[in-house]
Write an enzyme that holds these catalytic residues in place. Structure first.
Site, PDB file in Angstrom:
ATOM      1  N   GLU A 156      64.485  64.499  20.335  1.00  0.00           N
ATOM      2  CA  GLU A 156      64.587  65.816  20.965  1.00  0.00           C
ATOM      3  C   GLU A 156      66.070  66.092  21.098  1.00  0.00           C
ATOM      4  O   GLU A 156      66.755  65.489  21.925  1.00  0.00           O
ATOM      5  CB  GLU A 156      63.974  65.736  22.364  1.00  0.00           C
ATOM      6  CG  GLU A 156      62.779  66.605  22.581  1.00  0.00           C
ATOM      7  CD  GLU A 156      62.380  66.593  24.031  1.00  0.00           C
ATOM      8  OE1 GLU A 156      63.163  67.044  24.871  1.00  0.00           O
ATOM      9  OE2 GLU A 156      61.274  66.095  24.321  1.00  0.00           O
ATOM     10  N   ASP A 202      67.365  70.966  34.391  1.00  0.00           N
ATOM     11  CA  ASP A 202      68.044  69.679  34.266  1.00  0.00           C
ATOM     12  C   ASP A 202      68.735  69.230  35.534  1.00  0.00           C
ATOM     13  O   ASP A 202      69.381  70.020  36.221  1.00  0.00           O
ATOM     14  CB  ASP A 202      69.058  69.739  33.118  1.00  0.00           C
ATOM     15  CG  ASP A 202      68.365  69.741  31.770  1.00  0.00           C
ATOM     16  OD1 ASP A 202      67.572  68.813  31.527  1.00  0.00           O
ATOM     17  OD2 ASP A 202      68.584  70.677  30.984  1.00  0.00           O
TER      18      ASP A 202
END
Lengths: 394, 293
Positions: free
Chosen positions: B85, B96
Site C-alpha cells: 500500500e 493518520d
C-alpha cells in the site's frame, strides 16, 4: 432557496468526504438536526436562551459618521458584537450544544482559530454541564493567549496542535481525529458553515437568526430592504447567517468580503473564493487554496478568524450561481476600517468584521448616496487590541 | 504521462479489461484475468492457496526520499509481503496518527509530487506484487479521476485505497476505476451499520478494508476487540475478501488477525522502523511467518 436547501449538496459542492468511521455519527447528527427543526419545544428552548442568555435580538445601529467615508450611503450595522461572548459564534454553539444533549452525549470538542468559537463552545459547555475540549493550532495559541486563558477559565481543556502548519486547518484535522476515536460519547461542535454534511446546513440554520432579525429591523427603521448586505467570509458562518434571509430578495445584492492578506497578488492571503479552485477539504467539496497536486496551501491574514484555506460549500455555490459576490479586502484596508469605525462611531470591531466594513466603504462609493447597506458586525475588537496596537505602533 | 493508455493485464486480455468496465465487480475481476487473478484479489488468493492470510505493508511514497521509499518497498517485498500500500503524502491526513502524519509531512517538505507515486509504482510493479496507492481524495479529484486512473494503470498500479471517500461520493472514481480495471478499496469501521457494510462491500473490488478500531493509524498495545466481529459482519454483508488494518503492528497481533481475516495490513510499525533506519526486510519476514496460520 435559503433554509430549504437541506444539503448535503449545494450544486456540485458539499457532500461528506470523511472516513467511514464518522458516517454513522453524521447520520445521527443529521437526524437529530432534522427532528429538532420540526420540534417546537427545541425552537422554544433555543429562543429562550437567545433572549435571556445571549442577549438577542442584537440591535441594528445606523452609523452616519462612519458612512461619510462610504460614499454617503446609509450604513446599518447588525450588532453581533453585542451578543454574549462577543461574536455571532454563540448562536451556533447554543444550538449544537442543545443537540448534543438531545443525542445523549456528554462531551463536546471544537476547533478554533482566533479563539472566538472555542470561547463560545466552552461557554455553552459550562452552561449545559458538558465536558469540553478545544483544539487550537500552536501558532494561534501563541497569537491569542487571552482567549486560551478565557477557555481554561470556563473549564475547557485547550489542546495545542503542533502538526502540519499548526493553525486552524490542523486544529480541524486533530478534532476530526479525536472524533473518530471518541464518537460514542462525543459531539463535534463545528464552528463554521463548512465541513461534512450536516454542518454547512446546520450551522447556517443556527446563524440564520442574524439575517431574520436584521431584515425585520431594517424594514422597520428604513421602510424598505437594503440595496446590499455585506459580511466577512472566512469559513462563512456569519455571512451565510446574514445572506439566508435575503436569498430570494433578488434586489438585495449579497457581498462577501474575504481576507486579502498582503494582497491576492502576493500569494499571502485567505481569499479562497477569489483565488482558489474547487476541491475537497475537511469533509466537503468547495473552493479551497491548493496547489497543482491538490495539497492545501497555507492561508495568511491579519485576522486569525479569516485565516482559513477553505470556505463553506453554499458560498461556493452562491459564487458560481452569481447570487452573491465575493471580493478580497487586504490587511491594510481592514485595519483602516477598524480604526475608522472606532473613531467615528465609538464601536471597535473585530478585525474579521473590519473586512466587511472596508468592503462596505467601497461599496457605498460604488452605489452612491441613495443606497442603503446592511453590514454584519460579526464580533467586537477587544481580542484584537494587541494586534491593532502593533499595527498602529501605539 | 497525459496519454490515456490501458494497462495490459496479460498478453492477450487487454480487451477483457476494457469490457470489464460495465460488468459487476465479481465478473469484472474474473473477466479481467482469465489466468492468475490480478490486483489485490490475486495476492489474497495466492496466500490463501498457501493456507495463510496475505501480508500487506503500507509505506508513504517519498519518505524519507523518493529513492529511499522505493528501496524500502523493495526490502518489504524481499521480506515476503504480498501487497504494497503505497501512501500518497497529503497535507491534511485526517485518518493518520503521529507516526504516519510526521512521515508524510516530511515527504512533502522534501518536495514530494503526485507524479512521484506513478514513478515509484512503475518501478515496483514488475516485482509482481500488487501496488495499491493509498490516497486521500483531493489529490485524485484535483488531477481528475480519469487522468489519475489512466496514469496509475499506465504505471502498472493495481488500484486505490481511499480512506476519506465513501461509496456515495465515489461515482467519478468508480467509473474511472472500472474503465481501467483498477481495484477500488473502501473502508468499513466498527461503527458501520449493516446497510453501510453491504453498500461498501458491494462497491469494493480487491478487498474490503476493515479498520480494527475507532481511531487513527498508529501503534496499539493490543488488538482491538472490535476487529473480529467487524470482519464477520462484513463477510455476512457480502464481502469476499476482508483485510484488517489500523492498529496492527506486532507479529502477535498479525497472527491473531490472520486467524480470522483474509489479509493483515501493517503501516505505522513499518514507518517507525524506516524513520529509525531499522531493518525492514527482517521485520517483514517475521510478520510473514506470523500470518502463516
Amino acid at each position: 432557496m435559503s433554509e430549504q436547501l437541506p444539503g448535503p449538496y449545494f450544486g456540485p459542492y458539499g457532500g461528506r468526504f470523511v472516513p467511514e468511521a464518522l458516517i454513522a455519527a453524521l447520520d445521527q447528527l443529521s437526524a437529530a438536526h432534522e427532528s429538532a427543526k420540526a420540534d417546537p419545544a427545541f425552537a422554544a428552548e433555543l429562543g429562550r436562551l437567545a433572549a435571556n442568555y445571549s442577549g438577542r435580538p442584537t440591535p441594528l445601529t445606523e452609523v452616519p459618521r462612519f458612512a461619510t467615508r462610504a460614499g454617503g450611503a446609509r450604513v446599518f450595522l447588525k450588532r453581533e458584537d453585542l451578543a454574549h461572548t462577543g461574536s455571532h459564534k454563540i448562536n451556533n454553539v447554543l444550538g449544537q450544544a442543545l443537540l448534543t444533549k438531545r443525542l445523549g452525549k456528554s462531551r463536546v470538542i471544537a476547533e478554533t482559530g482566533a479563539g472566538q468559537h472555542g470561547v463560545a463552545t466552552a461557554t455553552a459547555a459550562a452552561l449545559m454541564g458538558l465536558e469540553c475540549v478545544v483544539y487550537m493550532g500552536l501558532e494561534d495559541t501563541k497569537r491569542q493567549a487571552l482567549n486560551v486563558a478565557r477557555m481554561r477559565l470556563l473549564g475547557a481543556e485547550v489542546i495545542s496542535v503542533a502538526t502540519g502548519s499548526k493553525t486552524l486547518k490542523d486544529a480541524i484535522n486533530e478534532a476530526l481525529r479525536d472524533w473518530v476515536a471518541n464518537v460514542a460519547d462525543t459531539n463535534y461542535v463545528f464552528g463554521t458553515a463548512a465541513g461534512p454534511h450536516p454542518f454547512p446546513a446546520m450551522v447556517r440554520d443556527f446563524q440564520a437568526v442574524i439575517g431574520r432579525e436584521a431584515k425585520e429591523q431594517i424594514l422597520s427603521q428604513v421602510g424598505r430592504l437594503p440595496d446590499a448586505a455585506a459580511a466577512c467570509v472566512g469559513g462563512g458562518s456569519n455571512s451565510i447567517g446574514l445572506f439566508t434571509a435575503f436569498l430570494e430578495d433578488l434586489d438585495v445584492g449579497l457581498y462577501g468580503f474575504e481576507a486579502g492578506g498582503g494582497g491576492v497578488a502576493s500569494g499571502r492571503h485567505a481569499a479562497t473564493l477569489t483565488a482558489g479552485s474547487p476541491g475537497a477539504l475537511h469533509g466537503a467539496k468547495s473552493y479551497l487554496l491548493q496547489d497543482a497536486d491538490g495539497q492545501t496551501i497555507e492561508s495568511h491574514s491579519i485576522s486569525a478568524g479569516l485565516d482559513y484555506p477553505g470556505v463553506g460549500p453554499q458560498h461556493s455555490w452562491l459564487k458560481d450561481s452569481g447570487r452573491a459576490h465575493y471580493r478580497p479586502v487586504d490587511d491594510a484596508a481592514a485595519m483602516d476600517a477598524f480604526s475608522w469605525l472606532s473613531r467615528s462611531e465609538g464601536i471597535m470591531p473585530a478585525i474579521e468584521s473590519a473586512h466587511a466594513l472596508a468592503g462596505a466603504m467601497d461599496l457605498g462609493v460604488e452605489l452612491g448616496p441613495e443606497a442603503t447597506i446592511l453590514v454584519c458586525l460579526s464580533g467586537r475588537g477587544d481580542k484584537d487590541v494587541e494586534t491593532a496596537a502593533r499595527w498602529f505602533n501605539l | 504521462m497525459n496519454a490515456v493508455r490501458f494497462r495490459p493485464v496479460g498478453p492477450d486480455d487487454a480487451d477483457d479489461a476494457l469490457a470489464a468496465g460495465d460488468a459487476p465487480a465479481e465478473q469484472a475481476s474474473a473477466g479481467r484475468a482469465p489466468g492468475p487473478q490480478a490486483g489485490a484479489a490475486g495476492a489474497i488468493d495466492r496466500a490463501r492457496s498457501q493456507g495463510r492470510a496475505a501480508l500487506m505493508a503500507y509505506l508513504p511514497c517519498g519518505f524519507p526520499s523518493l529513492r529511499a521509499s522505493i528501496d524500502a518497498c523493495q526490502a518489504l517485498i524481499r521480506g515476503g509481503v504480498d501487497l504494497i500500500e503505497l501512501g500518497l503524502p497529503y497535507s491534511d491526513p485526517v485518518m493518520d496518527g503521529p507516526i504516519i502524519g510526521e512521515a508524510v509531512t516530511a515527504a512533502l517538505e522534501a518536495g514530494f509530487r503526485v507524479a512521484d507515486v506513478f514513478e515509484a509504482t512503475a518501478e515496483l510493479a514488475p516485482t509482481g506484487v500488487p501496488i495499491e496507492v493509498m490516497t486521500y481524495y483531493n489529490p485524485v479529484f484535483r488531477r481528475g479521476e480519469e487522468r489519475f486512473a489512466a496514469d496509475l494503470a499506465a504505471a502498472g498500479g493495481a488500484g486505490l485505497v481511499t480512506p476519506d471517500l465513501i461509496p456515495e461520493e465515489s461515482g467519478a472514481w468508480v467509473a474511472a476505476a472500472d474503465r481501467f480495471g483498477l481495484d477500488k478499496i473502501f473502508l468499513v469501521a466498527p461503527s458501520s451499520p449493516e446497510a453501510r457494510l453491504r453498500l461498501t462491500a458491494n462497491a469494493c473490488r480487491g478487498f474490503t478494508y476493515a479498520t480494527s478500531t475507532m481511531g487513527v493509524t498508529g501503534l496499539r498495545a493490543s488488538l482491538s476487540e472490535l476487529a473480529r466481529p467487524l470482519v464477520e459482519r462484513t463477510r455476512a454483508a457480502g464481502a469476499e475478501n476482508v483485510c484488517v488494518g489500523v492498529g496492527v503492528s506486532t507479529a502477535d497481533q498479525a497472527a491473531e488477525v490472520a486467524s480470522f481475516a483474509d489479509g493483515v495490513i501493517v503501516g505505522s510499525a513499518f514507518v517507525k522502523r524506516l524513520a529509525a533506519d531499522q531493518d525492514l526486510e527482517g521485520f517483514a519476514a517475521d510478520l510473514r511467518a506470523a500470518v502463516a496460520r
